[in-house]
Scaffold this active site. Structure first.
Site, PDB file in Angstrom:
ATOM      1  N   HIS A   1       0.829  -1.205   0.000  1.00 51.30           N
ATOM      2  CA  HIS A   1       0.000   0.000   0.000  1.00 51.30           C
ATOM      3  C   HIS A   1       0.864   1.256   0.000  1.00 51.30           C
ATOM      4  O   HIS A   1       0.546   2.244  -0.678  1.00 51.30           O
ATOM      5  CB  HIS A   1      -0.920  -0.009   1.222  1.00 51.30           C
ATOM      6  CG  HIS A   1      -1.973  -1.069   1.184  1.00 51.30           C
ATOM      7  ND1 HIS A   1      -3.287  -0.806   0.855  1.00 51.30           N
ATOM      8  CD2 HIS A   1      -1.899  -2.403   1.408  1.00 51.30           C
ATOM      9  CE1 HIS A   1      -3.982  -1.935   0.891  1.00 51.30           C
ATOM     10  NE2 HIS A   1      -3.154  -2.912   1.226  1.00 51.30           N
TER      11      HIS A   1
ATOM     12  N   ASP B   1      -5.634   6.049   1.578  1.00 53.65           N
ATOM     13  CA  ASP B   1      -5.880   4.652   1.235  1.00 53.65           C
ATOM     14  C   ASP B   1      -7.324   4.324   1.608  1.00 53.65           C
ATOM     15  O   ASP B   1      -7.828   4.755   2.649  1.00 53.65           O
ATOM     16  CB  ASP B   1      -4.912   3.759   2.018  1.00 53.65           C
ATOM     17  CG  ASP B   1      -4.919   2.321   1.543  1.00 53.65           C
ATOM     18  OD1 ASP B   1      -5.949   1.630   1.743  1.00 53.65           O
ATOM     19  OD2 ASP B   1      -3.912   1.867   0.982  1.00 53.65           O
TER      20      ASP B   1
ATOM     21  N   THR C   1      -5.820   0.476  -3.627  1.00 65.48           N
ATOM     22  CA  THR C   1      -4.735  -0.197  -4.334  1.00 65.48           C
ATOM     23  C   THR C   1      -5.145  -1.608  -4.735  1.00 65.48           C
ATOM     24  O   THR C   1      -4.364  -2.554  -4.639  1.00 65.48           O
ATOM     25  CB  THR C   1      -3.471  -0.242  -3.455  1.00 65.48           C
ATOM     26  OG1 THR C   1      -3.773  -0.956  -2.243  1.00 65.48           O
ATOM     27  CG2 THR C   1      -3.022   1.154  -3.103  1.00 65.48           C
TER      28      THR C   1
END
Length: 253
Positions: A22, A128, A151
């Protein structure tokens, strides 16, 4: 570049999930934004920040005037920097402990911008997708738009968004461990837009638990529940590969 020009640049605060893949993906995305004229603040946990310094050298994260690195605590006990942190403990800490230090960092960045006109105020957060349990709240508190950078592929993201539904339909948690071997995982899931011929076993494996209080299952559900509150969602894919799923996600928005 003059101080006035720097101060008016868009300033993106990028915060990846504290895991290697990530971090690497977010760093590449942050570099693209920087190339397009953004001032970047890249936020790691203190644990991962120290790992970078140990691996690459004490000056490796000095950055540029407009690409800086910051760190926030993960509130976990000290551990060997050469080992991988316990994912379950980390997820639980993300849910409970990350909002306050991240919000404090955002306020510090904005205060620094006011005191030093050569630094821009925070104009957006790039988070994220698995950090949305606290980053969306932090963005709301400072009045900044937030982009969730996932991701993962579009089909994976769609699968994660369905975990709440499979729980509500009583398919998960699993009744007992025999469900792993008795064919139960071949149960057809026919309601997912843009994804045909899906079985229960094809969904992300975080549902494979007999515990309704499973930390990872609830962490994933909470992360995806708030995705619709973001200003935008970025997926690691391209249209020619997953057009059906992307179309379905677009309609859902």
């Amino acid at each position: 570049m003059g101080s006035t020009e720097v101060a008016t640049k868009p300033h993106a605060v990028c915060i990846p999930a504290p895991a290697q893949s990530h971090i690497k993906a977010m760093l590449k995305f942050a570099k693209l934004l920087h190339h397009r004229g953004f001032h970047i603040t890249f936020v790691n946990t203190e644990f991962n920040h120290k790992r970078f310094l140990k691996s690459l050298g004490s000056n490796s994260l000095d950055g540029l005037a407009d690409f800086r690195f910051e760190a926030i605590p993960d509130s976990l006990p000290d551990s060997n920097e050469d080992t991988t942190q316990d994912v379950t403990l980390l997820a639980e800490s993300v849910r409970k402990n990350f909002l306050a230090p991240f919000h404090a960092l955002l306020l510090k960045l904005n205060n620094d911008a006011i005191e030093a006109s050569s630094n821009p105020t925070v104009t957006c957060i790039v988070s994220d997708g698995f950090m949305s349990t606290f980053t969306i709240k932090a963005a709301e508190e400072i009045g900044a738009p937030i982009v969730l950078f996932n991701t993962i592929a579009a089909c994976s993201f769609m699968g994660f968004t369905q975990l709440r539904a499979v729980v509500e339909k009583g398919l998960v948690p699993l009744k007992d461990e025999s469900c792993f071997t008795n064919g139960y995982l071949d149960t057809v899931i026919d309601w997912i837009p843009g994804m045909r011929d899906i079985r229960l076993r094809d969904l992300p494996t975080f549902f494979r638990t007999t515990n309704p209080d499973d930390v990872m299952l609830n962490f994933i559900m909470e992360s995806t529940d708030r995705a619709h509150d973001a200003s935008a969602v970025v997926l690691h894919t391209f249209d020619a590969l997953e057009s059906d799923v992307l179309d379905a996600l677009s309609v859902g928005e």
